[in-house]
Write an enzyme that holds these catalytic residues in place. Sequence first.
Site, PDB file in Angstrom:
ATOM      1  N   ASP A  93       0.862  -1.186   0.000  1.00 16.85           N
ATOM      2  CA  ASP A  93       0.000   0.000   0.000  1.00 16.85           C
ATOM      3  C   ASP A  93       0.896   1.232   0.000  1.00 16.85           C
ATOM      4  O   ASP A  93       1.780   1.373   0.844  1.00 16.85           O
ATOM      5  CB  ASP A  93      -0.908  -0.004   1.241  1.00 16.85           C
ATOM      6  CG  ASP A  93      -1.952   1.095   1.190  1.00 16.85           C
ATOM      7  OD1 ASP A  93      -3.145   0.772   1.128  1.00 16.85           O
ATOM      8  OD2 ASP A  93      -1.568   2.290   1.207  1.00 16.85           O
TER       9      ASP A  93
ATOM     10  N   ASP B  99      -3.882   2.304  -5.183  1.00 14.38           N
ATOM     11  CA  ASP B  99      -2.557   2.284  -4.555  1.00 14.38           C
ATOM     12  C   ASP B  99      -2.285   1.038  -3.718  1.00 14.38           C
ATOM     13  O   ASP B  99      -1.385   1.039  -2.911  1.00 14.38           O
ATOM     14  CB  ASP B  99      -2.328   3.544  -3.713  1.00 14.38           C
ATOM     15  CG  ASP B  99      -2.894   3.439  -2.311  1.00 14.38           C
ATOM     16  OD1 ASP B  99      -3.916   2.747  -2.131  1.00 14.38           O
ATOM     17  OD2 ASP B  99      -2.292   4.022  -1.403  1.00 14.38           O
ATOM     18  N   GLU B 100      -3.056  -0.038  -3.921  1.00  9.69           N
ATOM     19  CA  GLU B 100      -2.756  -1.224  -3.115  1.00  9.69           C
ATOM     20  C   GLU B 100      -3.001  -2.505  -3.896  1.00  9.69           C
ATOM     21  O   GLU B 100      -3.842  -2.546  -4.800  1.00  9.69           O
ATOM     22  CB  GLU B 100      -3.541  -1.234  -1.803  1.00  9.69           C
ATOM     23  CG  GLU B 100      -5.003  -1.403  -1.999  1.00  9.69           C
ATOM     24  CD  GLU B 100      -5.785  -1.458  -0.694  1.00  9.69           C
ATOM     25  OE1 GLU B 100      -5.436  -2.266   0.192  1.00  9.69           O
ATOM     26  OE2 GLU B 100      -6.767  -0.713  -0.593  1.00  9.69           O
TER      27      GLU B 100
END
Length: 474
Positions: A48, A158-159
């Site tokens: 993340d 974003d992960e």
Amino acid sequence: MRTHSVDRLGRRDASGGEVFRDYVYPSGMDAARLPGTDRPDQVVAHVDMDCFYAACEQRREPDLAGEPLVIGMGYEAGEPHGAVATASYEAREYGVESAMAISEALERLPRRAEGDSDADTPTGIYRPVDLDYYESVAAEVKEILHAESDTVREVSIDEAYLDVTDTVDWNGAGAWASDLRATIKSEVGVVASVGLAPTMSAAKVASDREKPDGQVVVEPGEVRAFFADLPVDEVHGVGPVTARELARLGIETAGDLADADPDALERRFGERGREIRRYARGEDTREVTPRGDPKSLSRESAFTEAVAAIEEKRRKVTTLARAVADRAGREGARYQTVGIKVVEPPFDINTRARSLPGPIADADLVESIALDLLAEFDERPVRKLGVRVSNLDFSAGEQASLGGFEGATDGGSDEATPDGDCTGESQAVAGQASLTAFDGVGTESSDPVSPDATDGADESGHAPDGQASLGDFE
Ligand code: TTP
Ligand code: MG
């Protein structure tokens, strides 16, 4: 002619200069079993990015590094409207957080005026969201993740989760995580936190535990202890409403939930009561599953320092081409487009691709096309190279006869391929292309969640993993 100088992940490269990872676990791991399952233990990584939108702005404008920076959705310069998408860790110190109204953020951290860097009253820099740019940065990160594991589940911009069971053992997990974080930092210019654990939920909690710029490894057998003090609303499947009800029962931490009477939980919450208790005890049988077939397969590799020497670059491209073709073979994929990625210092990404008239599976051809495309960069210093096959075809069946395609290496036909790539010499995906088009799989806004773990999104507008959505995720 096939060479065998690479392992199955294409990491061993005779050309030297490789960012080398020697924690590759040669065979399978011992089949440690989770309670109640006959599935071998997994090694799951959750990656993340830290304050992602803010980090993207800081990459684009390095003067913003270290500043209290607030990224506002629906925000316009000078206005008080909108909501905080994210804030840099420096801004978070003033109590600014995601989903807060900009007007409230401004009360906590006034906007910095032109030329007012002086520090009597702390001030912050406010910027509007530029999603296209963040997506292009995210695609660069995801590119690295896909090159790291064949099994990547992207869950938001974003992960992502990676199944690294075949390549990382617990002794090497810390080294692997720091290497991955260093790679992302140096090659993309943003910072990631990484968690490794035997389950998806523990890996997710682990990646959050030492943020920012952190990594945590939770080994099998440690999961329950690791969870013990976790606030109960961070347990997978527990949203704010359930958390409030649990609090009324005196259950405030994952440890409390793990120790709670399962029958009482079932009476109160139905079968889901038992399920959240299992999650709190670290029992999570989910496997990392990518969404659908990948759109492309790639391998990439960095030099420790930029390299201009033609032969060294060609050797690396050859290795990568062989590794990609090998992987496509294992996945049962034929490919119609072969491309390369060339990263020039500091972060200039060039992509070139060539499409063939029909899908093939031929390592020699991947190599020769990739080397041909590389010729344009013969004289240029390069810090990273990648090879990708795309326009994948997973339908079983006989490989198309190569005879009909041989001319393609000299330019091919000028027919457009289904996803819009042009065919013919270097016409496709040229220049500083957006990597989104070059990406493996799409993203989703929330974690995978079992069908009856309906907490979260329904109750609160938060995704099931507790991530609030302001409607601006992918
Ligand atoms: P997060 O990973 O939740 O947050 P983050 O990356 O900013 O910070 P952290 O270091 O804690 O991981 O979300 C990723 C991006 O998604 C974030 O940068 C901005 C966007 N986002 C929103 O637009 N609205 C929200 O409410 C949240 C939580 C995130
Ligand atoms: Mg993040």
